[in-house]
Design a protein around this motif. Structure first.
Motif, PDB file in Angstrom:
ATOM      1  N   THR A   1      -5.781  13.376 -12.060  1.00 22.25           N
ATOM      2  CA  THR A   1      -5.520  14.912 -12.694  1.00 22.25           C
ATOM      3  C   THR A   1      -4.615  15.024 -12.748  1.00 22.25           C
ATOM      4  O   THR A   1      -4.930  16.221 -13.526  1.00 22.25           O
ATOM      5  N   GLY A   2      -2.872  14.743 -13.080  1.00 25.27           N
ATOM      6  CA  GLY A   2      -2.548  15.707 -13.341  1.00 25.27           C
ATOM      7  C   GLY A   2      -1.850  16.401 -12.490  1.00 25.27           C
ATOM      8  O   GLY A   2      -0.427  17.029 -13.768  1.00 25.27           O
ATOM      9  N   THR A   3      -1.431  16.071 -11.518  1.00 18.38           N
ATOM     10  CA  THR A   3      -1.424  17.493 -11.027  1.00 18.38           C
ATOM     11  C   THR A   3      -0.087  16.388  -9.722  1.00 18.38           C
ATOM     12  O   THR A   3      -0.136  15.451  -9.851  1.00 18.38           O
ATOM     13  N   ARG A   4       0.355  17.601  -9.287  1.00 15.66           N
ATOM     14  CA  ARG A   4       1.911  16.847  -8.495  1.00 15.66           C
ATOM     15  C   ARG A   4       1.081  16.645  -7.308  1.00 15.66           C
ATOM     16  O   ARG A   4      -0.060  17.567  -6.358  1.00 15.66           O
ATOM     17  N   SER A   5       1.336  15.866  -6.125  1.00 10.97           N
ATOM     18  CA  SER A   5       0.438  15.402  -4.779  1.00 10.97           C
ATOM     19  C   SER A   5       1.753  15.022  -4.283  1.00 10.97           C
ATOM     20  O   SER A   5       2.839  15.022  -4.023  1.00 10.97           O
ATOM     21  N   ARG A   6       1.435  15.009  -3.020  1.00  8.54           N
ATOM     22  CA  ARG A   6       2.012  14.323  -1.613  1.00  8.54           C
ATOM     23  C   ARG A   6       3.195  13.443  -1.641  1.00  8.54           C
ATOM     24  O   ARG A   6       2.432  12.326  -1.786  1.00  8.54           O
ATOM     25  N   ARG A   7       4.355  13.183  -1.655  1.00  8.63           N
ATOM     26  CA  ARG A   7       5.028  12.277  -1.222  1.00  8.63           C
ATOM     27  C   ARG A   7       5.350  11.710  -0.665  1.00  8.63           C
ATOM     28  O   ARG A   7       4.769  12.028   0.359  1.00  8.63           O
ATOM     29  N   GLY A   8       4.794  10.195  -0.718  1.00 16.70           N
ATOM     30  CA  GLY A   8       5.106   8.680   0.627  1.00 16.70           C
ATOM     31  C   GLY A   8       3.828   8.507   0.114  1.00 16.70           C
ATOM     32  O   GLY A   8       3.580   8.597   2.034  1.00 16.70           O
ATOM     33  N   ALA A   9       2.579   9.451   0.067  1.00 13.18           N
ATOM     34  CA  ALA A   9       1.337   9.156   0.592  1.00 13.18           C
ATOM     35  C   ALA A   9       0.215   7.732   0.910  1.00 13.18           C
ATOM     36  O   ALA A   9      -0.009   7.802   2.163  1.00 13.18           O
ATOM     37  N   GLY A  10       1.490   7.059  -0.257  1.00 20.10           N
ATOM     38  CA  GLY A  10       0.986   5.908   0.273  1.00 20.10           C
ATOM     39  C   GLY A  10       1.430   5.065   1.654  1.00 20.10           C
ATOM     40  O   GLY A  10       1.107   4.078   2.061  1.00 20.10           O
ATOM     41  N   ALA A  11       2.950   5.363   1.742  1.00 23.21           N
ATOM     42  CA  ALA A  11       3.253   5.098   2.993  1.00 23.21           C
ATOM     43  C   ALA A  11       2.908   5.593   3.964  1.00 23.21           C
ATOM     44  O   ALA A  11       2.527   5.502   5.795  1.00 23.21           O
ATOM     45  N   ARG A  12       2.672   6.725   3.740  1.00 22.27           N
ATOM     46  CA  ARG A  12       2.047   7.424   5.233  1.00 22.27           C
ATOM     47  C   ARG A  12       0.578   6.691   5.458  1.00 22.27           C
ATOM     48  O   ARG A  12       0.216   6.613   6.715  1.00 22.27           O
ATOM     49  N   ALA A  13       0.048   6.478   4.804  1.00 21.32           N
ATOM     50  CA  ALA A  13      -1.446   5.962   4.877  1.00 21.32           C
ATOM     51  C   ALA A  13      -1.669   5.144   6.130  1.00 21.32           C
ATOM     52  O   ALA A  13      -1.855   3.980   6.280  1.00 21.32           O
TER      53      ALA A  13
ATOM     54  N   LEU B   1       4.191  -3.135   5.680  1.00 20.82           N
ATOM     55  CA  LEU B   1       2.724  -2.287   6.829  1.00 20.82           C
ATOM     56  C   LEU B   1       1.820  -3.154   6.427  1.00 20.82           C
ATOM     57  O   LEU B   1       1.100  -3.350   7.183  1.00 20.82           O
ATOM     58  N   ALA B   2       1.851  -3.564   4.723  1.00 27.31           N
ATOM     59  CA  ALA B   2       0.194  -3.547   4.264  1.00 27.31           C
ATOM     60  C   ALA B   2       0.237  -5.027   4.222  1.00 27.31           C
ATOM     61  O   ALA B   2      -1.071  -6.135   3.961  1.00 27.31           O
ATOM     62  N   GLY B   3       1.667  -5.744   3.958  1.00 29.18           N
ATOM     63  CA  GLY B   3       1.295  -6.783   3.224  1.00 29.18           C
ATOM     64  C   GLY B   3       1.894  -7.965   4.577  1.00 29.18           C
ATOM     65  O   GLY B   3       1.046  -7.897   5.727  1.00 29.18           O
ATOM     66  N   PRO B   4       2.007  -9.092   3.487  1.00 30.23           N
ATOM     67  CA  PRO B   4       2.173 -10.003   5.717  1.00 30.23           C
ATOM     68  C   PRO B   4       3.606  -9.724   6.014  1.00 30.23           C
ATOM     69  O   PRO B   4       3.865  -9.428   6.359  1.00 30.23           O
ATOM     70  N   VAL B   5       3.482 -11.149   7.382  1.00 22.43           N
ATOM     71  CA  VAL B   5       4.192 -11.090   8.513  1.00 22.43           C
ATOM     72  C   VAL B   5       5.552 -11.033   7.670  1.00 22.43           C
ATOM     73  O   VAL B   5       5.801 -11.846   6.970  1.00 22.43           O
ATOM     74  N   PRO B   6       6.993  -9.343   8.523  1.00 21.11           N
ATOM     75  CA  PRO B   6       7.569  -9.978   7.837  1.00 21.11           C
ATOM     76  C   PRO B   6       8.595 -10.575   8.224  1.00 21.11           C
ATOM     77  O   PRO B   6       8.329 -10.999   9.104  1.00 21.11           O
ATOM     78  N   PRO B   7       9.755 -10.653   7.452  1.00 21.32           N
ATOM     79  CA  PRO B   7      10.362 -12.296   7.978  1.00 21.32           C
ATOM     80  C   PRO B   7      11.479 -11.529   9.474  1.00 21.32           C
ATOM     81  O   PRO B   7      11.380 -13.029  10.294  1.00 21.32           O
ATOM     82  N   VAL B   8      11.618 -10.347   9.908  1.00 23.48           N
ATOM     83  CA  VAL B   8      11.454 -10.636  10.918  1.00 23.48           C
ATOM     84  C   VAL B   8      11.221 -10.495  11.920  1.00 23.48           C
ATOM     85  O   VAL B   8      11.534 -11.059  13.086  1.00 23.48           O
ATOM     86  N   LEU B   9       9.424 -10.769  12.304  1.00 20.95           N
ATOM     87  CA  LEU B   9       8.483 -11.123  13.287  1.00 20.95           C
ATOM     88  C   LEU B   9       8.678 -12.210  12.821  1.00 20.95           C
ATOM     89  O   LEU B   9       7.973 -12.984  14.461  1.00 20.95           O
ATOM     90  N   ALA B  10       8.912 -12.749  11.535  1.00 18.31           N
ATOM     91  CA  ALA B  10       8.377 -14.651  11.588  1.00 18.31           C
ATOM     92  C   ALA B  10      10.059 -15.142  12.092  1.00 18.31           C
ATOM     93  O   ALA B  10       9.227 -15.815  13.260  1.00 18.31           O
ATOM     94  N   ALA B  11      10.755 -14.522  12.311  1.00 19.62           N
ATOM     95  CA  ALA B  11      12.110 -15.381  13.235  1.00 19.62           C
ATOM     96  C   ALA B  11      11.753 -14.667  14.871  1.00 19.62           C
ATOM     97  O   ALA B  11      12.031 -15.802  15.423  1.00 19.62           O
ATOM     98  N   LEU B  12      10.974 -13.941  14.868  1.00 19.91           N
ATOM     99  CA  LEU B  12      10.682 -13.225  16.132  1.00 19.91           C
ATOM    100  C   LEU B  12       9.699 -14.300  17.285  1.00 19.91           C
ATOM    101  O   LEU B  12       9.904 -14.845  17.927  1.00 19.91           O
ATOM    102  N   ARG B  13       8.930 -14.475  15.928  1.00 20.86           N
ATOM    103  CA  ARG B  13       7.560 -15.316  16.466  1.00 20.86           C
ATOM    104  C   ARG B  13       8.072 -17.112  16.281  1.00 20.86           C
ATOM    105  O   ARG B  13       7.082 -18.017  16.129  1.00 20.86           O
ATOM    106  N   THR B  14       9.726 -17.583  15.873  1.00 22.96           N
ATOM    107  CA  THR B  14       9.546 -19.282  16.078  1.00 22.96           C
ATOM    108  C   THR B  14       9.200 -20.106  16.924  1.00 22.96           C
ATOM    109  O   THR B  14       9.398 -19.984  17.604  1.00 22.96           O
TER     110      THR B  14
END
Length: 446
Positions: free
Chosen positions: A121-133, A338-351
């Motif tokens: 639309t070429g207008t201002r949108s809500r900041r961080g909408a992707g992270a919120r979703a 949040l949307a991607g693969p298991v992050p390194p922290v959880l991978a290390a936790l579940r070693t």
């Protein structure tokens, strides 16, 4: 030879030190200046020239010293580190390492981006909408979400918006002090709220909250706060009030219940069954929960607020929300985490312990060390006192210092009789680099 490259001659060796303009004109030096800035490069040049002036090296070595120093320099003073301590969320090493997806997201967000712009639309949108979703998809129990710049900011915003000028009921056994002497009660007080302690250090009952609410004649209460004591544990003759019972008391008196989970998870984690999670807290009746993005979530530094739409909207409208808002890089990395693969922290936790043992044995054989049992830790104020059984390579203790100063820098655990290398937090593709770092440290320490 161009005039700028001419080297003065004479009896004094210092007259043979290359001139600054001649060094800066070298193609390799000019390229470094374009990448990391002229000031940084000039400082390197002057440092090499000064070493030659005081006789630490020959004038003819200045150019090589400059090129070597520039080869090790980056635009930032921060150095990558191999974390061989077994502590997953290591605060001194930057807490959570980002996933490849999050790093790519940071790169994409580094330039101009549609962080507050609707391209359609070429207008201002809500900041961080992707992270919120992404947060709402990961935690369906939440009606809305808000991201600020860290966990302390989340607590500051919540108590300011909901209880400034009023009291916050808080169990005495939850008055947490975190790193560097930082006390959460002092943060809440700085927001203009008054902390009203209930219960005792080891035992707090529902009746303590009810009595405080009943005695509130002439004294307005703004909220009830529940804080997860994530960096310590009290055992023995203890009692605390759960979120469900606290929510009942809070809502009977038309009060919001704030639950600060610290390093809490968004969902239950089988490796840490006692660690609270956002979904369970919201389902139990908390109006808003607070947690950090760079701990067990495995993302960037961020403070995450999840809860009822009405409460989140109230927080988002408060003027302080602007002062503590997250930047575009944190929002991009959080969404990708949040949307991607298991992050390194959880991978290390579940070693897998068997895989860890195999890698450790292989490294020990190559380096002439021995494999020893070694418990990893969650770190970062999460999973307090929960051991993560594993293994480490035990080497000579004299290696700890040279390893820290090597390239790559390696941080190990130093005990009286050994330098321990725990591979839990070392990506398997870096095993070779770790082995080479040890061999280089041995060569330098002889």
């Amino acid at each position: 030879m161009p005039k700028s490259d001419a080297v003065p001659t004479g009896g004094d060796p210092r007259r043979r030190i290359p001139r600054t303009d001649a060094l800066l004109a070298r193609p390799e030096v000019a390229a470094a200046a374009a990448a990391m800035g002229d000031r940084v490069v000039r400082d390197v040049v002057r440092a090499a020239q000064d070493r030659a002036r005081i006789g630490q090296m020959a004038p003819e070595q200045v150019l090589d010293a400059v090129l070597e120093a520039l080869g090790d320099r980056t635009a930032s003073s921060l150095r990558p580190v191999l974390n061989a301590t077994g502590v997953i969320v290591h605060t001194n090493l930057g807490r959570a390492p980002l996933s490849a997806a999050a790093r790519d997201a940071l790169q994409d967000a580094a330039g101009y981006t549609d962080v507050e712009f609707d391209l359609a639309t070429g207008t201002r949108s809500r900041r961080g909408a992707g992270a919120r979703a992404a947060l709402l998809a990961a935690c369906p129990a939440a009606e809305d979400a808000l991201v600020v710049n860290n966990g302390a900011a989340a607590l500051l915003l919540a108590t300011t918006a909901l209880a400034a000028g009023r009291e916050v009921l808080w169990s005495r056994g939850e008055l947490v002090e975190i790193g560097a002497g930082f006390r959460l009660a002092e943060l809440v007080a700085s927001a203009g709220a008054r902390v009203r302690e209930v219960g005792t250090t080891n035992r707090t009952h529902a009746s303590d909250y009810r009595e405080a609410c009943a005695a509130a004649t002439g004294r307005e209460i703004g909220a009830i706060l529940k804080v997860h004591t994530s960096n310590y544990r009290i055992e023995g003759f203890t009692s605390e009030v759960g979120i469900a019972e606290l929510a009942e008391i809070a809502h009977q008196h038309q009060l919001p219940l704030i639950a600060d989970l610290g390093s809490g998870l968004l969902r239950p984690e089988s490796a840490l069954p006692a660690e609270p999670d956002a979904s369970a807290a919201l389902e139990a009746g908390a109006d808003v929960i607070l947690t950090s993005g760079d701990k067990l979530l495995g993302g960037p530094q961020a403070g995450i607020l999840l809860g009822r739409a009405e409460v989140i909207a109230r927080l988002a409208r408060h003027p302080l929300a602007r002062a503590v808002r997250a930047d575009k890089l944190a929002l991009a990395a959080l969404e990708a985490t949040l949307a991607g693969p298991v992050p390194p922290v959880l991978a290390a936790l579940r070693t897998d312990p068997d895989v860890l043992r195999e890698r450790t044995d292989r490294l020990a054989a190559r380096l002439g060390g021995r494999t020893v049992a070694h418990d990893g830790r969650v770190g970062g104020g999460g999973g307090a006192e929960v051991p993560l059984p594993g293994w480490a390579v035990a080497l000579e203790p004299a290696l700890a210092g040279p390893l820290r100063l090597g390239r790559p820098a390696v941080v190990a655990t130093l005990r009286e009789d050994a330098c321990l290398l725990d591979l839990r937090c070392v990506p398997e593709e870096d095993d070779e680099a770790l082995a080479e770092a040890v061999e280089a440290a041995r060569g330098g320490s002889r």
